[in-house]
Design a protein around this motif. Structure first.
Motif, short mmCIF file in Angstrom:
data_model
loop_
_atom_site.label_atom_id
_atom_site.label_comp_id
_atom_site.label_asym_id
_atom_site.label_seq_id
_atom_site.Cartn_x
_atom_site.Cartn_y
_atom_site.Cartn_z
N PRO A 1 45.92 50.61 51.06
CA PRO A 1 45.74 51.81 50.22
C PRO A 1 44.68 51.63 49.14
O PRO A 1 44.21 52.60 48.56
CB PRO A 1 47.12 51.98 49.57
N ASN A 2 44.27 50.38 48.86
CA ASN A 2 43.41 50.12 47.71
C ASN A 2 42.01 50.73 47.82
O ASN A 2 41.39 51.04 46.81
CB ASN A 2 43.26 48.61 47.48
N LYS B 1 46.84 53.69 41.84
CA LYS B 1 46.75 53.75 43.30
C LYS B 1 46.66 52.32 43.82
O LYS B 1 46.11 51.45 43.15
CB LYS B 1 45.54 54.56 43.76
N GLY B 2 47.23 52.10 44.99
CA GLY B 2 47.12 50.79 45.63
C GLY B 2 48.28 49.87 45.33
O GLY B 2 49.16 50.15 44.52
N LYS B 3 48.22 48.72 46.04
CA LYS B 3 49.34 47.76 46.06
C LYS B 3 49.59 47.12 44.70
O LYS B 3 48.70 47.02 43.87
CB LYS B 3 49.02 46.66 47.07
N SER C 1 46.16 47.16 41.03
CA SER C 1 46.38 45.71 41.13
C SER C 1 45.60 44.92 40.08
O SER C 1 45.97 43.81 39.74
CB SER C 1 46.03 45.22 42.54
N ARG C 2 44.52 45.52 39.56
CA ARG C 2 43.76 44.80 38.53
C ARG C 2 44.55 44.68 37.23
O ARG C 2 44.23 43.88 36.37
CB ARG C 2 42.41 45.47 38.29
N THR D 1 42.68 54.74 39.02
CA THR D 1 41.94 53.56 39.46
C THR D 1 42.93 52.57 40.10
O THR D 1 44.15 52.76 40.02
CB THR D 1 41.14 52.92 38.31
N THR D 2 42.40 51.54 40.77
CA THR D 2 43.23 50.58 41.51
C THR D 2 44.16 49.81 40.57
O THR D 2 43.69 49.14 39.64
CB THR D 2 42.35 49.59 42.29
#
Lengths: 280, 184
Positions: free
Chosen positions: A180-181, B102-104, B82-83, B79-80
């Motif tokens: 999804p990233n 958004k994202g893992k 995981s950062r 924004t992503t």
């Protein structure tokens, strides 16, 4: 010999930065709208609907499609019979980027030093790839690149024995890992051959190719189609929330390489795959 | 299931949210991304006060484009996430109730979400023009020098998000893709 003044370069680069961030190219826009019609995942379809609505609002109100208006990447083909007058061409391009990101209300996303991380506040410097070509024209292609997807890109230094199957597995692995990233549906740019950095530049260049064209090489075109099919069976889907549209296209560019090597670069791009080209 | 809830919210409300719920948020949220997280984290480790209240609040991982005249905010998508993983457990342990990105997420973040009964929402990546329409007020309240990365206090109305990781640790990124694959 034809003379092009850098004022003209500055003005064009400025306009292209703004245009690229508000309007997608026709092929990209159509690919997203077509995907919305075909998507069978429930959340996936809803997300594609939001992306279509987003494109409409961006165009009608001049709001950038995505808040990550990217680092400005340029491919510049300089005809060898062109004389550039005014200032240094690189300075002129950066001035165009500076003006475009200010006047277009685009985000300034560049830090001067990768470790000290102070924002340059004008989105410069751009990343510029020059080619010297025959003729008396200057072609400028600008592709503002967002980093959500850029961060999920990879380079693989495969062995010749890995062959076509190795290339395909590398691409699938990169897409799975991105999940999804990378803001799916994505466009997958692949560079095969050359050396370490040539493969990466080819992959970036592949992203700027029209998504409906396909490679001119039959065996590569076949690989693009097979990869697109395999990627869309992964089920990642729009937003990574399940669906049949994980990628909108796979574009592969190739270059001769060394007898000992098979470099493969996979450059991910989100659905906001922006590029504008002008010939001066 | 579609839900409408007000933010900030309490732990009692957080536990009613389940992975896969489509939620419309109304109320006050804060924006912070990489540089603001690093600064808050370092400040907290020094034992000093940070410039926003964490308890019951929701942080939106956002760095918007500049607003044109007459606009509240520019393009404003997520924004992503995981950062921010390195910094998130400390914020959750100090009362933060939710995050929008958004994202893992990392295992450490998911563990902290469960431990603190918090929630991780996804907004649609790359839909910044559309999402900006749900932001009715925006004010930079701290770290002005960080530009787009400063902390903003924002009023949102029916801001659309999806519950990705709920307070029990269910993860929609894993289950939704598995479910869809079964239909192929």
């Amino acid at each position: 010999m034809r003379t092009i003044h850098t004022d003209e370069i500055i003005r064009n680069v400025k306009e292209m930065c703004i245009e690229a961030n508000v309007h997608l190219s026709d092929d990209m826009e159509q690919a997203i709208r077509n995907a919305k019609e075909k998507e069978t995942g429930t959340l996936g379809k809803q997300i594609l609907g939001q992306l279509c609505e987003n494109m409409d609002i961006a165009a009608s109100e001049q709001i950038p499609i995505c808040q990550d208006t990217g680092m400005a990447v340029l491919f510049v083909k300089v005809g060898q019979d062109v004389h550039i007058e005014g200032m240094n061409i690189t300075d002129a391009i950066n001035e165009g980027v500076r003006q475009g990101y200010k006047e277009g209300y685009l985000r300034k996303s560049v830090v001067a030093d990768p470790l000290l991380r102070e924002n340059t506040k004008d989105n410069t410097p751009a990343i510029i790839h020059y080619d010297i070509v025959p003729g008396d024209q200057l072609e400028i292609l600008i592709a503002p690149k967002g980093f959500g997807s850029e961060n999920m890109s990879k380079v693989f230094m495969l062995k010749p024995a890995d062959g076509a199957e190795g290339v395909k597995n590398a691409v699938i692995e990169a897409v799975k890992d991105a999940g999804p990233n990378a803001c799916p549906p994505i466009v997958v740019g692949v560079g095969v051959g050359g050396d370490f950095e040539k493969a990466a530049i080819l992959a970036k260049k592949a992203l700027t190719r029209n998504t409906t064209e396909g490679s001119s090489l039959p065996h590569i075109k076949e690989m693009e189609q097979e990869l697109l099919e395999r990627i869309n069976k992964l089920g990642i889907g729009p937003g990574g929330l399940g669906g049949a549209t994980t990628a909108l296209a796979v574009n592969i560019e190739t270059y001769p390489t060394h007898i000992a090597g098979l470099p493969v670069a996979v450059n991910m791009c989100c659905h906001v795959n922006r590029h504008v080209k002008r010939v001066l | 299931m579609d839900k409408r809830i007000n933010v900030p919210f309490t732990k009692d409300e957080v536990v009613t949210l389940h992975a896969g719920d489509y939620v419309y948020l109304t109320g006050t949220i804060y924006s912070a991304r990489d540089a603001a997280h690093k600064r808050m984290y370092d400040t907290m480790l020094e034992g000093k006060e940070i410039p926003m209240e964490l308890k019951n609040n929701v942080i939106y991982y956002l760095g918007p484009t500049p607003a044109r005249e007459g606009q509240v905010i520019g393009s404003a998508g997520p924004t992503t996430a995981s950062r921010m993983d390195k910094y998130t457990p400390l914020l959750l342990d100090n009362g933060l109730n939710g995050m929008i990105g958004k994202g893992k997420r990392s295992k450490e973040v998911i563990d902290a979400i469960v431990r603190n009964k918090a929630v991780y929402f996804a907004a649609v990546g790359g839909a910044g023009a559309l999402l900006s329409k749900c932001i009715k007020k925006s004010e930079v309240i701290a770290y002005d020098d960080l530009g787009t990365e400063s902390i903003r206090k924002m009023e949102v109305e029916n801001f659309p998000v999806i519950v990705v990781i709920d307070s029990e640790g269910n993860n929609l990124y894993e289950t939704a893709v598995e479910e869809f694959r079964k239909t192929l």
